[in-house]
Design a protein around this motif. Sequence first.
Motif, PDB file in Angstrom:
ATOM      1  N   ASN A  19       0.847  -1.191   0.000  1.00  0.00           N
ATOM      2  CA  ASN A  19       0.000   0.000   0.000  1.00  0.00           C
ATOM      3  C   ASN A  19       0.878   1.234   0.000  1.00  0.00           C
ATOM      4  OD1 ASN A  19      -2.096   1.762   0.268  1.00  0.00           O
ATOM      5  ND2 ASN A  19      -2.325   1.468   2.459  1.00  0.00           N
ATOM      6  N   TYR A 265      17.320   4.042  10.273  1.00  0.00           N
ATOM      7  CA  TYR A 265      16.047   3.778   9.590  1.00  0.00           C
ATOM      8  C   TYR A 265      16.314   3.015   8.293  1.00  0.00           C
ATOM      9  CZ  TYR A 265      11.564   4.658   7.264  1.00  0.00           C
ATOM     10  OH  TYR A 265      10.363   4.514   6.620  1.00  0.00           O
ATOM     11  N   ASP A 272       4.163   5.655   2.104  1.00  0.00           N
ATOM     12  CA  ASP A 272       3.344   5.209   3.216  1.00  0.00           C
ATOM     13  C   ASP A 272       2.877   3.808   2.868  1.00  0.00           C
ATOM     14  OD1 ASP A 272      -0.021   5.993   4.295  1.00  0.00           O
ATOM     15  OD2 ASP A 272       1.559   4.830   5.241  1.00  0.00           O
ATOM     16  N   PRO A 274       1.354   1.001   5.004  1.00  0.00           N
ATOM     17  CA  PRO A 274       0.891   0.424   6.266  1.00  0.00           C
ATOM     18  C   PRO A 274       0.684  -1.079   6.219  1.00  0.00           C
ATOM     19  CG  PRO A 274      -0.866   1.638   5.183  1.00  0.00           C
ATOM     20  CD  PRO A 274       0.385   1.940   4.431  1.00  0.00           C
ATOM     21  N   ASP A 275       0.577  -1.675   5.034  1.00  0.00           N
ATOM     22  CA  ASP A 275       0.326  -3.111   4.951  1.00  0.00           C
ATOM     23  C   ASP A 275       1.595  -3.928   4.749  1.00  0.00           C
ATOM     24  OD1 ASP A 275      -2.428  -2.851   5.261  1.00  0.00           O
ATOM     25  OD2 ASP A 275      -2.678  -2.348   3.157  1.00  0.00           O
ATOM     26  N   GLU A 277       4.731  -5.853   6.030  1.00  0.00           N
ATOM     27  CA  GLU A 277       5.109  -6.461   7.297  1.00  0.00           C
ATOM     28  C   GLU A 277       6.583  -6.850   7.268  1.00  0.00           C
ATOM     29  OE1 GLU A 277       2.444  -9.680   7.971  1.00  0.00           O
ATOM     30  OE2 GLU A 277       0.714  -8.374   8.333  1.00  0.00           O
ATOM     31  N   TRP A 278       7.278  -6.604   8.386  1.00  0.00           N
ATOM     32  CA  TRP A 278       8.709  -6.845   8.483  1.00  0.00           C
ATOM     33  C   TRP A 278       8.984  -8.021   9.412  1.00  0.00           C
ATOM     34  CZ3 TRP A 278      12.392  -3.590   6.074  1.00  0.00           C
ATOM     35  CH2 TRP A 278      11.842  -2.480   5.406  1.00  0.00           C
ATOM     36  N   LYS A 288       5.446  -3.123  11.238  1.00  0.00           N
ATOM     37  CA  LYS A 288       4.600  -2.916  10.068  1.00  0.00           C
ATOM     38  C   LYS A 288       4.784  -1.490   9.564  1.00  0.00           C
ATOM     39  CE  LYS A 288      -0.088  -4.199   8.655  1.00  0.00           C
ATOM     40  NZ  LYS A 288      -1.396  -4.678   9.154  1.00  0.00           N
ATOM     41  N   GLY A 289       4.775  -1.332   8.245  1.00  0.00           N
ATOM     42  CA  GLY A 289       4.872  -0.011   7.652  1.00  0.00           C
ATOM     43  C   GLY A 289       5.914   0.061   6.543  1.00  0.00           C
ATOM     44  N   GLY A 290       6.049   1.218   5.941  1.00  0.00           N
ATOM     45  CA  GLY A 290       6.976   1.390   4.836  1.00  0.00           C
ATOM     46  C   GLY A 290       8.428   1.265   5.232  1.00  0.00           C
ATOM     47  N   ILE A 292      11.294   0.920   8.935  1.00  0.00           N
ATOM     48  CA  ILE A 292      11.383   0.497  10.334  1.00  0.00           C
ATOM     49  C   ILE A 292      12.677   1.015  10.935  1.00  0.00           C
ATOM     50  CG2 ILE A 292      12.509  -1.692   9.757  1.00  0.00           C
ATOM     51  CD1 ILE A 292      10.848  -2.967  12.017  1.00  0.00           C
TER      52      ILE A 292
END
Length: 292
Positions: A19, A265, A272, A274-275, A277-278, A288-290, A292
Amino acid sequence: MKSKLKKSIFISICVLNLNFATKGQVLNLIPDPSFEDTLSTVQIYAQLSLKHWKNLDTTKVEIAPAAYLNYNSYNIPYALPNTFWCFQDARGGGGCLIFEFHWNYFPNMQRSIVRTKLNSTLLAGKSYCAKMYVNPCDKYGDFFTDGIQMYFDNGQLDTIVAQDSSGYYPFVQPQVSNSFGNVITDTAGWTLVSGVFTATGNESFLTISNFWTDSATTNILNTAVYDSLNPNPVSLLLIDDVSVIPIDASNWLSDVWCVLGDSAYIGLPKYDAPDAEWYNLNMQYIGKGGGI
């Protein structure tokens, strides 16, 4: 003098339903994802006045039109946020498109079908994440539907609509589609339609429409606007923030070092996601996110 120690962290990623936002456009293959690059003159049909987005048949702008809504329109019905068809802000940027997708009881009516040429041809065997955000109109249109798709090809679909404007072409197999039966009814927010596919290597155009037949398109009545004395048997959708991005770990990860005990980072700060997963190499969930 204290020595600076480098700490290596190895991370693998599992990406589900990517996303990405379209603000950065570093990797996005869509030339104008938020519908802002306009022509100097306005086309006479349906206000589709964008440089990169065209009606499917480029020789006949009146065939299968889509309308361009934006904040700077001098034509009041097309001026965001309070247009003739909806009260809605663009999800990103200064404009969005409005599509006519489904004409209940009027099967011969034309559908909106628009296309754009990608910044580069997709590579054979490579996976891509394609997405767009949609919003059903809250002022006009008696039906909500589930029919909205993204089709990638080499451009052969371009002139077919001049002879057949039905929007349904049996040879078209959209790579990304809203799920069958998932009727889009949220008029307040923007709904994500996305998918991951593997390219054949000749895809250089994206076409957006509802390629299902009317009989195959699920629809439910929009009771908030339905008037039996003045019916408008159509389904209308706004579309914004379109993206096609290659799925490649190198797009997400690069070598980063920092002093032991400090932090760094990793990821895509301009997107962005949000879907996304790391996970680490032991497949333990990290976040989770673009980035980490």
